[in-house]
Write a protein that holds these residues in place. Structure first.
Motif, PDB file in Angstrom:
ATOM      1  N   THR A   2     -15.180  62.370  20.928  1.00  0.00           N
ATOM      2  CA  THR A   2     -15.046  62.996  22.239  1.00  0.00           C
ATOM      3  C   THR A   2     -15.002  64.515  22.087  1.00  0.00           C
ATOM      4  N   GLN A   3     -15.485  65.209  23.092  1.00  0.00           N
ATOM      5  CA  GLN A   3     -15.492  66.666  23.065  1.00  0.00           C
ATOM      6  C   GLN A   3     -14.138  67.206  23.486  1.00  0.00           C
ATOM      7  N   SER A   4     -13.695  68.247  22.791  1.00  0.00           N
ATOM      8  CA  SER A   4     -12.415  68.865  23.106  1.00  0.00           C
ATOM      9  C   SER A   4     -12.446  69.483  24.496  1.00  0.00           C
ATOM     10  N   GLN A   5     -11.343  69.334  25.221  1.00  0.00           N
ATOM     11  CA  GLN A   5     -11.183  69.977  26.517  1.00  0.00           C
ATOM     12  C   GLN A   5     -10.632  71.386  26.375  1.00  0.00           C
ATOM     13  N   ARG A   6     -10.198  71.737  25.164  1.00  0.00           N
ATOM     14  CA  ARG A   6      -9.500  72.998  24.961  1.00  0.00           C
ATOM     15  C   ARG A   6     -10.258  73.983  24.081  1.00  0.00           C
ATOM     16  N   HIS A   7     -11.085  73.486  23.174  1.00  0.00           N
ATOM     17  CA  HIS A   7     -11.747  74.355  22.196  1.00  0.00           C
ATOM     18  C   HIS A   7     -13.262  74.120  22.236  1.00  0.00           C
ATOM     19  N   ARG A  61      -7.728  66.155  30.951  1.00  0.00           N
ATOM     20  CA  ARG A  61      -6.641  67.031  31.383  1.00  0.00           C
ATOM     21  C   ARG A  61      -5.740  66.269  32.341  1.00  0.00           C
ATOM     22  N   ILE A  62      -4.436  66.434  32.161  1.00  0.00           N
ATOM     23  CA  ILE A  62      -3.479  65.801  33.052  1.00  0.00           C
ATOM     24  C   ILE A  62      -2.228  66.669  33.103  1.00  0.00           C
ATOM     25  N   ASP A  63      -1.728  66.877  34.293  1.00  0.00           N
ATOM     26  CA  ASP A  63      -0.517  67.681  34.497  1.00  0.00           C
ATOM     27  C   ASP A  63      -0.625  69.050  33.837  1.00  0.00           C
ATOM     28  N   GLU A  66      -4.099  69.571  28.094  1.00  0.00           N
ATOM     29  CA  GLU A  66      -5.243  68.869  27.509  1.00  0.00           C
ATOM     30  C   GLU A  66      -4.730  67.810  26.545  1.00  0.00           C
ATOM     31  N   GLN A  67      -5.209  66.583  26.725  1.00  0.00           N
ATOM     32  CA  GLN A  67      -4.727  65.484  25.890  1.00  0.00           C
ATOM     33  C   GLN A  67      -5.880  64.662  25.325  1.00  0.00           C
ATOM     34  N   LEU A  68      -5.573  63.987  24.212  1.00  0.00           N
ATOM     35  CA  LEU A  68      -6.445  62.983  23.629  1.00  0.00           C
ATOM     36  C   LEU A  68      -5.812  61.626  23.880  1.00  0.00           C
ATOM     37  N   ILE A  69      -6.649  60.632  24.046  1.00  0.00           N
ATOM     38  CA  ILE A  69      -6.163  59.262  24.165  1.00  0.00           C
ATOM     39  C   ILE A  69      -6.948  58.408  23.174  1.00  0.00           C
TER      40      ILE A  69
END
Length: 202
Positions: A2-7, A61-63, A66-69
């Motif tokens: 998965t692609q990073s939401q932060r970097h 992204r939540i709350d 940035e998170q990984l699941i």
């Protein structure tokens, strides 16, 4: 993957359930960050997590974070009673040289399917709808299940189910537990056990 939401230019993947392809010994769960050239940039070593058969990974992204699941949802023998989704904060910085950091999940979501075990190797998060979608494998036709993101619970280093059971059995003063077993009993591994629950029990 998965692609990073932060970097920008960073992608996340994981080590499934083994580090050494020539061995079936279960090891520390690892999440790897790699760049567009496939170079390793960062490895996250997860504490307090019992890993059975990791499959899909997604980022969202939540709350405001940035998170990984990671979905521990593989079940080739259709034998597990339940499954777990692990939630991990993306790190704020990526070091210039590959390194390993130790971290813990922030949340988990333990679930069961309504009609028994299923092997699931595809997952995606829909943060706008607040749902996690899971698609089964080896079924005709495959089934699509949805879980609410709101069902996740804070992670407190819970350990394996067997460790939790052992602790609960001796929680009342005056109760004692005698355990018999050895690390050559392969049935323990196939049942998803953490063998240290037998070999290092206190």
């Amino acid at each position: 993957m998965t692609q990073s939401q932060r970097h920008d230019g960073l992608f996340w993947t994981h080590n499934d359930n083994i580090n050494d392809p020539g061995s079936m010994q279960r090891v520390t769960p690892l999440v790897h960050g790699i760049d567009r050239q496939g170079h390793l940039r960062l490895t996250l070593e997860l504490e307090g997590v019992i890993q059975r058969d990791w499959e899909a990974i997604d980022s969202f992204r939540i709350d405001g974070r940035e998170q990984l699941i990671v979905a521990d949802s593989g079940d080739n023998r259709d034998s597990w009673p339940d499954y777990v989704l692990w939630f991990i904060d993306e790190p704020g910085d990526i070091p210039p040289r590959a390194t390993t950091r130790t971290t813990s999940p922030t949340h988990l979501l333990r679930f069961r399917y309504p009609d028994g075990p299923a092997d699931t190797e595809a997952m995606v998060v829909d943060p706008n709808d607040g749902r996690i979608l899971l698609l089964t494998k080896r079924e005709e036709p495959p089934r699509l299940f949805a879980l609410p993101l709101s069902a996740r619970e804070a992670f407190a280093g819970e350990g394996s189910p067997r460790v939790r059971l052992a602790r609960a059995l001796v929680r009342t003063p005056g109760r004692h537990l005698f355990a018999v077993g050895d690390d050559w009993q392969s049935i323990n591994r196939f049942a998803g056990a953490d063998l240290s629950a037998m070999t290092s029990f206190e």
